[in-house]
Scaffold this motif. Structure first.
Motif, PDB file in Angstrom:
ATOM      1  N   ARG A  97       0.831  -1.219   0.000  1.00 42.76           N
ATOM      2  CA  ARG A  97       0.000   0.000   0.000  1.00 42.76           C
ATOM      3  C   ARG A  97       0.856   1.256   0.000  1.00 42.76           C
ATOM      4  O   ARG A  97       0.554   2.225  -0.706  1.00 42.76           O
ATOM      5  CB  ARG A  97      -0.928  -0.025   1.208  1.00 42.76           C
ATOM      6  CG  ARG A  97      -2.049  -1.061   1.088  1.00 42.76           C
ATOM      7  CD  ARG A  97      -2.899  -1.120   2.333  1.00 42.76           C
ATOM      8  NE  ARG A  97      -3.974  -2.098   2.219  1.00 42.76           N
ATOM      9  CZ  ARG A  97      -4.260  -3.017   3.123  1.00 42.76           C
ATOM     10  NH1 ARG A  97      -3.563  -3.072   4.262  1.00 42.76           N
ATOM     11  NH2 ARG A  97      -5.243  -3.869   2.929  1.00 42.76           N
ATOM     12  N   LEU A 100       2.547   1.515  -3.608  1.00 40.95           N
ATOM     13  CA  LEU A 100       1.608   1.800  -4.688  1.00 40.95           C
ATOM     14  C   LEU A 100       0.988   3.191  -4.552  1.00 40.95           C
ATOM     15  O   LEU A 100       0.552   3.774  -5.544  1.00 40.95           O
ATOM     16  CB  LEU A 100       0.508   0.740  -4.719  1.00 40.95           C
ATOM     17  CG  LEU A 100       0.975  -0.646  -5.192  1.00 40.95           C
ATOM     18  CD1 LEU A 100      -0.087  -1.700  -4.887  1.00 40.95           C
ATOM     19  CD2 LEU A 100       1.285  -0.624  -6.683  1.00 40.95           C
ATOM     20  N   SER A 104       2.015   3.992  -8.724  1.00 36.87           N
ATOM     21  CA  SER A 104       0.893   3.122  -9.062  1.00 36.87           C
ATOM     22  C   SER A 104       1.251   2.090 -10.121  1.00 36.87           C
ATOM     23  O   SER A 104       0.579   1.058 -10.246  1.00 36.87           O
ATOM     24  CB  SER A 104      -0.301   3.956  -9.527  1.00 36.87           C
ATOM     25  OG  SER A 104       0.046   4.727 -10.675  1.00 36.87           O
ATOM     26  N   HIS A 105       2.318   2.343 -10.892  1.00 39.05           N
ATOM     27  CA  HIS A 105       2.730   1.433 -11.957  1.00 39.05           C
ATOM     28  C   HIS A 105       3.607   0.291 -11.445  1.00 39.05           C
ATOM     29  O   HIS A 105       3.941  -0.627 -12.190  1.00 39.05           O
ATOM     30  CB  HIS A 105       3.539   2.204 -13.005  1.00 39.05           C
ATOM     31  CG  HIS A 105       4.870   2.675 -12.479  1.00 39.05           C
ATOM     32  ND1 HIS A 105       4.977   3.753 -11.622  1.00 39.05           N
ATOM     33  CD2 HIS A 105       6.124   2.190 -12.651  1.00 39.05           C
ATOM     34  CE1 HIS A 105       6.260   3.920 -11.301  1.00 39.05           C
ATOM     35  NE2 HIS A 105       6.976   2.996 -11.903  1.00 39.05           N
ATOM     36  N   SER A 141      -3.390  -4.415  -7.162  1.00 40.98           N
ATOM     37  CA  SER A 141      -2.744  -3.950  -8.391  1.00 40.98           C
ATOM     38  C   SER A 141      -2.774  -5.017  -9.470  1.00 40.98           C
ATOM     39  O   SER A 141      -2.542  -6.204  -9.183  1.00 40.98           O
ATOM     40  CB  SER A 141      -1.286  -3.569  -8.098  1.00 40.98           C
ATOM     41  OG  SER A 141      -0.563  -3.354  -9.302  1.00 40.98           O
ATOM     42  N   ARG A 143      -0.539  -5.383 -11.508  1.00 38.37           N
ATOM     43  CA  ARG A 143       0.861  -5.761 -11.716  1.00 38.37           C
ATOM     44  C   ARG A 143       1.418  -6.477 -10.484  1.00 38.37           C
ATOM     45  O   ARG A 143       2.595  -6.373 -10.171  1.00 38.37           O
ATOM     46  CB  ARG A 143       1.728  -4.545 -12.061  1.00 38.37           C
ATOM     47  CG  ARG A 143       1.333  -3.860 -13.359  1.00 38.37           C
ATOM     48  CD  ARG A 143       2.452  -2.966 -13.863  1.00 38.37           C
ATOM     49  NE  ARG A 143       3.570  -3.776 -14.346  1.00 38.37           N
ATOM     50  CZ  ARG A 143       4.854  -3.389 -14.287  1.00 38.37           C
ATOM     51  NH1 ARG A 143       5.175  -2.227 -13.720  1.00 38.37           N
ATOM     52  NH2 ARG A 143       5.808  -4.171 -14.765  1.00 38.37           N
ATOM     53  N   SER A 144       0.561  -7.214  -9.818  1.00 42.79           N
ATOM     54  CA  SER A 144       1.000  -8.049  -8.699  1.00 42.79           C
ATOM     55  C   SER A 144       1.236  -9.463  -9.215  1.00 42.79           C
ATOM     56  O   SER A 144       0.424 -10.001  -9.967  1.00 42.79           O
ATOM     57  CB  SER A 144      -0.049  -8.073  -7.590  1.00 42.79           C
ATOM     58  OG  SER A 144      -0.166  -6.807  -6.970  1.00 42.79           O
TER      59      SER A 144
END
Length: 225
Positions: A97, A100, A104-105, A141, A143-144
């Motif tokens: 958290r 990110l 955010s990317h 996300s 992208r996790s």
């Protein structure tokens, strides 16, 4: 690429850190932890932090990174669920958290383990808790990426911190070449794990949850550095 590594002093994290430092596309590695790694490298910086449930005080130092490789963990042996949940759920979620919020990317690569169960039906406490962690991270996300290695061979000269694991790896590591031939889908190395994380950061992965065979395939697909 700029990478943050949690758990870099552990058996898994040492190999992941080494993979980052060997990769020419990685320009900056930040290790966040309570214990110094003892490594000296021009692209390596270490950030000492004690409270892994709150990163408010260091949030500005965590901004601008492309990926987090989260290798911090503990054995569930002898632990009650509340204490295990703090390390295995609260810690990684707090880190994700915080990261990110400013990037955010960012790709968040989390090491859980073979047998992790995201359905909540297992009777094994550790598998259920790590499954909840995986699900929460995947919700945070797109992208996790969850990495579920089975048997991991450490880098030469490194060892696990847990005494029972030290004995196990001492007995089994010499058999790695045989295991790799007989059960390749269950055996990897800490270095290959790091290389797979780097590949996921660069190009994504075919799945967001990767077992050992998928980890090895992803590492093999990496460009030479």
């Amino acid at each position: 690429m700029r990478i943050i590594v949690f758990g870099a002093t552990g058996m898994v994290g040492q190999g992941v850190l080494e993979a980052c430092l060997r990769d020419k596309e990685v320009t900056d590695v930040l290790v966040v932890g309570r214990t110094p790694t003892g490594r000296v490298h021009p692209r390596l910086r270490e950030l000492h932090h004690e409270d892994f449930t709150d990163f408010t005080a260091v949030r500005s130092q965590l901004a601008g990174y492309d990926a987090c490789f989260y290798c911090l963990g503990t054995s569930a042996v002898g632990m009650k669920e509340p204490a295990y949940r703090v390390v295995s759920y609260d810690f990684p979620l707090a880190a994700a958290r915080a990261l990110l919020a400013s990037s955010s990317h960012l790709a968040f690569c989390y090491v859980s383990g073979a047998g992790t169960d995201g359905t909540g039906r297992t009777r094994m406490m550790w598998a259920r808790v790590k499954g909840e962690t995986e699900n929460a991270l995947l919700d945070l996300s797109p992208r996790s990426f969850m990495f579920r290695p089975a048997f991991i061979t450490p880098l030469p000269g490194t060892k696990a911190k847990t005494k029972s694991y030290v004995l196990l790896y001492r007995l089994v590591t010499p058999l790695y070449p045989v295991l790799r031939r007989v059960v390749p889908g269950y055996v990897t190395t800490s270095l290959l794990l790091g290389q797979a994380m780097l590949q996921a950061t660069r190009h994504g992965a075919p799945r967001h949850v990767l077992e050992t065979a998928g980890i090895n395939a992803l590492a093999a697909a990496r460009p030479s550095s």
